[in-house]
Scaffold this motif. Structure first.
Motif, PDB file in Angstrom:
ATOM      1  N   THR A 200       5.116  46.235 -54.473  1.00 50.65           N
ATOM      2  CA  THR A 200       6.206  46.939 -55.170  1.00 50.65           C
ATOM      3  C   THR A 200       6.805  46.033 -56.238  1.00 50.65           C
ATOM      4  O   THR A 200       7.056  46.464 -57.376  1.00 50.65           O
ATOM      5  N   LYS A 204       6.913  46.715 -60.284  1.00 49.23           N
ATOM      6  CA  LYS A 204       8.197  46.848 -61.001  1.00 49.23           C
ATOM      7  C   LYS A 204       8.321  45.841 -62.145  1.00 49.23           C
ATOM      8  O   LYS A 204       9.190  45.983 -63.009  1.00 49.23           O
ATOM      9  N   LEU A 205       7.500  44.787 -62.128  1.00 50.60           N
ATOM     10  CA  LEU A 205       7.661  43.718 -63.128  1.00 50.60           C
ATOM     11  C   LEU A 205       6.543  43.678 -64.158  1.00 50.60           C
ATOM     12  O   LEU A 205       6.666  43.010 -65.189  1.00 50.60           O
ATOM     13  N   ASP A 207       5.300  45.426 -66.510  1.00 46.95           N
ATOM     14  CA  ASP A 207       5.435  45.749 -67.934  1.00 46.95           C
ATOM     15  C   ASP A 207       6.372  44.786 -68.670  1.00 46.95           C
ATOM     16  O   ASP A 207       6.623  44.959 -69.858  1.00 46.95           O
ATOM     17  N   LEU A 208       6.865  43.753 -67.985  1.00 42.76           N
ATOM     18  CA  LEU A 208       7.825  42.866 -68.649  1.00 42.76           C
ATOM     19  C   LEU A 208       7.170  41.659 -69.313  1.00 42.76           C
ATOM     20  O   LEU A 208       7.813  40.937 -70.072  1.00 42.76           O
ATOM     21  N   GLN A 239      15.870  39.371 -70.866  1.00 44.91           N
ATOM     22  CA  GLN A 239      16.286  40.459 -69.981  1.00 44.91           C
ATOM     23  C   GLN A 239      17.723  40.251 -69.536  1.00 44.91           C
ATOM     24  O   GLN A 239      18.127  39.134 -69.198  1.00 44.91           O
ATOM     25  N   ARG A 243      20.385  44.699 -65.628  1.00 45.74           N
ATOM     26  CA  ARG A 243      19.295  45.678 -65.714  1.00 45.74           C
ATOM     27  C   ARG A 243      18.110  45.279 -64.844  1.00 45.74           C
ATOM     28  O   ARG A 243      17.456  46.102 -64.220  1.00 45.74           O
ATOM     29  N   LEU A 244      17.851  43.971 -64.804  1.00 44.53           N
ATOM     30  CA  LEU A 244      16.762  43.484 -63.949  1.00 44.53           C
ATOM     31  C   LEU A 244      17.052  43.761 -62.481  1.00 44.53           C
ATOM     32  O   LEU A 244      16.172  44.174 -61.723  1.00 44.53           O
ATOM     33  N   ARG A 246      18.899  46.113 -61.310  1.00 48.10           N
ATOM     34  CA  ARG A 246      18.773  47.555 -61.087  1.00 48.10           C
ATOM     35  C   ARG A 246      17.301  47.909 -60.843  1.00 48.10           C
ATOM     36  O   ARG A 246      16.953  48.742 -60.045  1.00 48.10           O
ATOM     37  N   ARG A 247      16.413  47.226 -61.567  1.00 44.50           N
ATOM     38  CA  ARG A 247      14.987  47.454 -61.431  1.00 44.50           C
ATOM     39  C   ARG A 247      14.474  46.995 -60.051  1.00 44.50           C
ATOM     40  O   ARG A 247      13.658  47.647 -59.421  1.00 44.50           O
ATOM     41  N   LEU A 248      14.980  45.848 -59.601  1.00 48.27           N
ATOM     42  CA  LEU A 248      14.406  45.240 -58.398  1.00 48.27           C
ATOM     43  C   LEU A 248      15.129  45.600 -57.092  1.00 48.27           C
ATOM     44  O   LEU A 248      14.509  45.675 -56.042  1.00 48.27           O
ATOM     45  N   THR A 251      14.566  45.687 -52.977  1.00 47.25           N
ATOM     46  CA  THR A 251      13.116  45.653 -52.788  1.00 47.25           C
ATOM     47  C   THR A 251      12.850  46.232 -51.400  1.00 47.25           C
ATOM     48  O   THR A 251      13.764  46.344 -50.588  1.00 47.25           O
TER      49      THR A 251
END
Ligand SMILES: C=C(O[C@H]1C=CC=C(C(=O)O)[C@@H]1O)C(=O)O
Length: 341
Positions: A200, A204-205, A207-208, A239, A243-244, A246-248, A251
């Motif tokens: 996961t 989630k990472l 595309d960064l 980044q 926002r990071l 929020r993405r992670l 987990t």
């Protein structure tokens, strides 16, 4: 030089970083929408709620070595607590509900939390801070003290370490007693539980920027071992921490898989029913002029006066069994109890 005093107006926060430094913030703190561009700001939020003002700006701050932190805050004494073993019934009901949701195909994994309650002989805050200040790498000591209440711990779980365009994180999931390490290393259920988290994070990472996933390893923490996969990303662009996160967050080490509003609502309901403190498992971090580090607030104690809470969570997947999960929760709580001896 300021040290910790158990006064009703004391506000203090700290986080031990990967490089061996500890950032300390002294209150009063001011809640803010954004961190100070060139200064130190702490990031504190609840597990479930995304606050508009997650940044806490200290009146005064300092960066010291872990050794200095220890000698200044560690003290000597332990903390005497009378613990009350948690009742297994509420957890067994939640476990059944989770298994039903898994069988219905609504979730693949989630992480309920059981809380043990205790009563300390004296006001607990100063002794808990001292106990956590005695812990060292690979654990990150962290804490938030507000008068006679607060939370503090020594977590093995780094969520984000970011400096400029370089980001590091980890998947930490899968647990066993140290003496079971050999069989743990080949245990399919534990490996699957871990891989849910590692894969996961990678997805989630991805595309960064340029992502590197290291091989799964075993992290030794004395009485307890975990599976650990380190992941790093060379970011294509800078980044923003909020926002990071929020993405992670969360987990699948602490949260549901898949993570949707619906599966988060289920987990929040289970956490509330089992009286989990709201910051348990949330990101707790510090920003220092372009550098950001955040840990997952686990392996800690929550207190108010003499009342102490010790939460621990366990990842439940289809192959999980109630007795084993109950044992794992105790193992994790025992690891925290060792901090305060
Ligand atoms: C949720 C906790 O641990 C997490 C970190 C390592 C291993 C875990 C596990 O095997 O379930 C958890 O994901 C806790 O300590 O309360």
């Amino acid at each position: 030089m300021k040290s910790f005093a158990n006064q009703s107006n004391t506000q203090i926060a700290w986080l031990a970083r990967r490089d061996g430094t500890v950032v300390i913030g002294h209150g009063p703190f001011r809640a803010a929408k954004e961190p100070l561009e060139d200064g130190i700001s702490f990031f504190k939020r609840d597990f479930a709620i995304q606050e508009d003002f997650p940044w806490q700006i200290p009146a005064d701050s300092e960066v010291i070595s872990a050794a200095d932190f220890k000698s200044r805050f560690a003290g000597e004494g332990g903390l005497e607590v009378e613990w009350h073993t948690p009742d297994a019934m509420p957890f067994s009901l939640v476990f059944q509900e989770i298994m039903d949701r898994i069988r219905q195909g609504l979730i693949e994994k989630t992480v309920p939390v059981v809380v043990e309650r205790g009563r300390a002989k004296h006001a607990a805050g100063a002794n808990i801070v001292a106990a956590m200040a005695r812990q060292s790498a690979p654990l990150h000591t962290y804490g938030w003290v507000d008068g006679d209440a607060g939370f503090a711990g020594a977590t093995p779980e780094l969520l984000i370490s970011m400096k400029g365009l370089h980001l590091e994180t980890m998947a930490l999931a899968g647990t066993a007693r140290e003496e079971d390490e050999e069989v743990f290393g080949v245990d399919e259920k534990e490996i699957r539980e871990h891989e849910y988290v590692a894969q996961t994070l990678v997805s989630k990472l991805l595309d960064l920027g340029g992502l590197r996933r290291q091989e799964r390893a075993i992290l030794h923490l004395g009485s307890i071992v975990h599976f650990l996969t380190n992941i790093s990303v060379d970011l294509e662009s800078e980044q923003e921490p909020k926002r990071l996160l929020r993405r992670l967050h969360p987990t699948p080490a602490l949260g549901p898989l898949p993570r949707t509003d619906e599966t988060m609502a289920m987990l929040n309901e289970w956490r509330e029913r089992l009286d989990c403190p709201s910051e348990f498992g949330a990101p707790f971090g510090v920003w220092e002029a372009g550098r950001f580090e955040a840990v997952v607030a686990i392996r800690g104690l929550w207190w108010q006066g003499k009342d102490v809470l010790l939460p621990a969570g366990c990842g439940i997947i289809e192959a999980s069994r109630l007795v084993n999960e109950w044992r794992e929760l105790r193992l994790k709580r025992d690891a925290v109890k060792r901090f305060i001896i």
